[in-house]
Motif scaffolding. Structure first.
Motif, short mmCIF file in Angstrom:
data_model
loop_
_atom_site.label_atom_id
_atom_site.label_comp_id
_atom_site.label_asym_id
_atom_site.label_seq_id
_atom_site.Cartn_x
_atom_site.Cartn_y
_atom_site.Cartn_z
N ARG A 16 0.85 -1.19 0.00
CA ARG A 16 0.00 0.00 0.00
C ARG A 16 0.90 1.26 0.00
N GLY A 17 0.26 2.40 -0.04
CA GLY A 17 0.99 3.67 0.12
C GLY A 17 2.02 3.91 -0.99
N GLN A 18 3.15 4.47 -0.60
CA GLN A 18 4.18 4.81 -1.58
C GLN A 18 4.74 3.56 -2.28
N GLY A 19 4.88 2.47 -1.52
CA GLY A 19 5.38 1.23 -2.12
C GLY A 19 4.44 0.73 -3.21
N VAL A 38 4.37 -7.34 4.90
CA VAL A 38 3.78 -8.23 5.91
C VAL A 38 2.26 -8.29 5.73
N LEU A 39 1.70 -7.41 4.90
CA LEU A 39 0.26 -7.41 4.61
C LEU A 39 0.03 -8.35 3.43
N ASP A 40 -0.04 -9.66 3.74
CA ASP A 40 -0.01 -10.66 2.67
C ASP A 40 -1.22 -10.60 1.75
N ASN A 85 11.53 0.54 1.17
CA ASN A 85 10.44 1.50 1.40
C ASN A 85 9.69 1.24 2.69
N ALA A 86 9.68 0.00 3.19
CA ALA A 86 8.88 -0.33 4.38
C ALA A 86 9.28 0.56 5.55
N GLY A 87 8.31 0.99 6.31
CA GLY A 87 8.61 1.80 7.49
C GLY A 87 7.40 1.93 8.38
N ILE A 88 7.65 2.28 9.64
CA ILE A 88 6.57 2.52 10.59
C ILE A 88 6.83 3.82 11.33
N LEU A 89 5.73 4.40 11.83
CA LEU A 89 5.79 5.69 12.53
C LEU A 89 5.00 5.58 13.83
N THR A 135 14.25 4.68 1.49
CA THR A 135 13.24 5.68 1.83
C THR A 135 13.57 6.25 3.19
N ALA A 136 14.14 7.44 3.16
CA ALA A 136 14.40 8.15 4.42
C ALA A 136 13.19 9.03 4.68
N SER A 137 13.39 10.32 4.86
CA SER A 137 12.29 11.21 5.19
C SER A 137 12.84 12.63 5.28
N TYR A 138 11.96 13.57 5.19
CA TYR A 138 12.23 14.95 5.60
C TYR A 138 12.92 14.94 6.97
N CYS A 179 13.57 11.54 0.40
CA CYS A 179 13.25 12.15 1.69
C CYS A 179 11.92 12.88 1.59
N PRO A 180 10.82 12.15 1.70
CA PRO A 180 9.51 12.79 1.56
C PRO A 180 9.15 13.62 2.78
N GLY A 181 8.38 14.69 2.52
CA GLY A 181 7.75 15.45 3.61
C GLY A 181 6.47 14.73 3.98
N ALA A 182 5.34 15.42 3.87
CA ALA A 182 4.07 14.76 4.19
C ALA A 182 3.44 14.23 2.91
N VAL A 183 3.14 12.93 2.92
CA VAL A 183 2.58 12.28 1.74
C VAL A 183 1.28 11.58 2.14
P1 NAD Z 1 2.23 3.07 4.74
O1 NAD Z 1 2.03 2.80 6.17
O2 NAD Z 1 1.08 3.28 3.86
O3 NAD Z 1 3.12 1.92 4.06
C1 NAD Z 1 4.16 1.27 4.74
C2 NAD Z 1 4.21 -0.16 4.26
O4 NAD Z 1 5.29 -0.81 4.96
C3 NAD Z 1 2.92 -0.94 4.60
O5 NAD Z 1 2.49 -1.69 3.49
C4 NAD Z 1 3.36 -1.83 5.76
O6 NAD Z 1 2.64 -3.04 5.85
C5 NAD Z 1 4.82 -2.06 5.41
N1 NAD Z 1 5.58 -2.52 6.57
C6 NAD Z 1 5.52 -2.05 7.85
N2 NAD Z 1 6.33 -2.77 8.64
C7 NAD Z 1 6.92 -3.71 7.85
C8 NAD Z 1 7.85 -4.76 8.08
N3 NAD Z 1 8.35 -5.00 9.30
N4 NAD Z 1 8.24 -5.51 7.03
C9 NAD Z 1 7.73 -5.29 5.79
N5 NAD Z 1 6.83 -4.34 5.52
C10 NAD Z 1 6.43 -3.56 6.54
O7 NAD Z 1 3.19 4.35 4.70
P2 NAD Z 1 3.92 5.11 3.50
O8 NAD Z 1 3.70 6.54 3.71
O9 NAD Z 1 3.63 4.50 2.18
O10 NAD Z 1 5.44 4.81 3.91
C11 NAD Z 1 6.42 4.35 3.02
C12 NAD Z 1 7.77 4.86 3.47
O11 NAD Z 1 7.81 6.28 3.33
C13 NAD Z 1 8.11 4.59 4.94
O12 NAD Z 1 9.47 4.23 5.06
C14 NAD Z 1 7.85 5.91 5.61
O13 NAD Z 1 8.60 6.04 6.79
C15 NAD Z 1 8.29 6.85 4.53
N6 NAD Z 1 7.75 8.21 4.65
C16 NAD Z 1 6.42 8.46 4.63
C17 NAD Z 1 5.96 9.76 4.72
C18 NAD Z 1 4.48 10.10 4.70
O14 NAD Z 1 4.13 11.27 4.98
N7 NAD Z 1 3.60 9.19 4.35
C19 NAD Z 1 6.87 10.82 4.85
C20 NAD Z 1 8.23 10.53 4.88
C21 NAD Z 1 8.67 9.22 4.76
#
Ligand code: NAD
Length: 250
Positions: A16-19, A38-40, A85-89, A135-138, A179-183
């Motif tokens: 989902r999301g950016q990925g 992990v979202l199979d 790209n995977a990340g959590i906040l 995928t880093a960030s602002y 390095c995205p800001g708010a997406v």
């Molecule tokens: P999102 O939560 O929609 O997507 C993140 C994806 O990563 C999800 O599909 C999630 O299931 C997956 N994920 C989480 N933990 C995981 C793990 N342990 N192993 C594998 N996959 C895992 O968020 P997004 O905005 O699409 O985020 C993508 C990247 O962009 C992240 O690294 C995030 O930190 C970065 N980012 C996002 C923003 C924003 O504003 N959305 C800004 C700066 C950076």
């Protein structure tokens, strides 16, 4: 002709999301995409729609990486691109952040990116060279209150990017960071948040007056994965609507 014709690109957090946006764009540009998450269920459905491969991968687990890369090589014979790209906040005041929360964020955002580089760099080299986009960030470049663990992990991702670029250049691998800001993704839109209030927040906060779209980040990741960026490595690319440019006093 697509910009990624014949490439095999592994994208983490691709359900989902950016990925997801990256998986869609890279497929449209001719790449064989491996979607890892992990979202199979969600990831599997998307891969089916795109005619791509889905693999289960918790980026914080080295054994998952080994299995996922083996599956990708079984399907396509090689891998020559990675988008970490995977990340959590999580939101928390630094001094109130439980150790477990800090460690979880570090484990996914920082260790996950490290394991991706470590596992895939030899494969990319064996494929004749290629690219890694982290995928880093602002928040890799500035502080942001109440997201201390996240900010620290994204600064680390940028550090990893620079070191990997230095060490892997001679092996034919370029490494850069977005390095995205708010997406506008589920990460930045917590359930229950008032969309009107969020829109108003970004209208005043961001010089371009709006939140970014995942498709815009995907286009930057495409640039850094394809030949258009052939002389670029080790760099952070801010995509934030001007947020980091400075402050306005009027
Ligand atoms: P999102 O939560 O929609 O997507 C993140 C994806 O990563 C999800 O599909 C999630 O299931 C997956 N994920 C989480 N933990 C995981 C793990 N342990 N192993 C594998 N996959 C895992 O968020 P997004 O905005 O699409 O985020 C993508 C990247 O962009 C992240 O690294 C995030 O930190 C970065 N980012 C996002 C923003 C924003 O504003 N959305 C800004 C700066 C950076």
């Amino acid at each position: 002709m697509g910009k990624l014709d014949g490439r095999v690109v592994f994208i983490t957090g691709a359900a989902r999301g950016q990925g997801e946006a990256e998986a869609r764009l890279f497929t449209a540009e001719g790449a064989h995409v491996v979607l890892a998450d992990v979202l199979d269920e969600q990831g599997g459905k998307l891969a089916e729609e795109l005619g791509a491969l889905y693999v289960h991968l918790d980026v914080s687990r080295e054994d998952d990486w080994t299995a996922a890369v083996a599956a990708a090589k079984d399907a396509f014979g090689r891998v020559d691109g990675l988008v970490n790209n995977a990340g959590i906040l999580r939101f928390n005041e630094l001094v109130g952040t439980p150790l477990e929360e800090f460690q979880l964020i570090t484990q996914v955002n920082q260790v996950g990116a490290f394991l991706g580089i470590k596992t895939l760099a030899p494969e990319i080299e064996a494929a004749g060279g290629g690219t890694i986009v982290n995928t880093a960030s602002y928040t890799a470049l500035t502080g942001m209150a109440y997201v201390g663990a996240y900010t620290a992990s994204k600064h680390a991702v940028l550090g990893l990017t620079r070191v990997a670029a230095l060490e892997l250049a001679g092996r034919g691998i370029r490494v850069n960071a977005v390095c995205p800001g708010a997406v506008d993704t589920p990460m930045s839109n917590p359930e229950g948040a008032d969309p009107g209030a969020i829109e108003e927040l970004y209208r005043t906060l961001v010089p371009l007056g709006r939140v970014g779209r995942p498709e815009e980040v995907a286009r930057l990741a495409l640039f850094l994965t394809g030949e258009d960026s052939s002389y670029i490595t080790g760099q952070p690319f801010v995509i934030d609507g001007g947020w980091l440019a400075g402050v306005s006093v009027l």
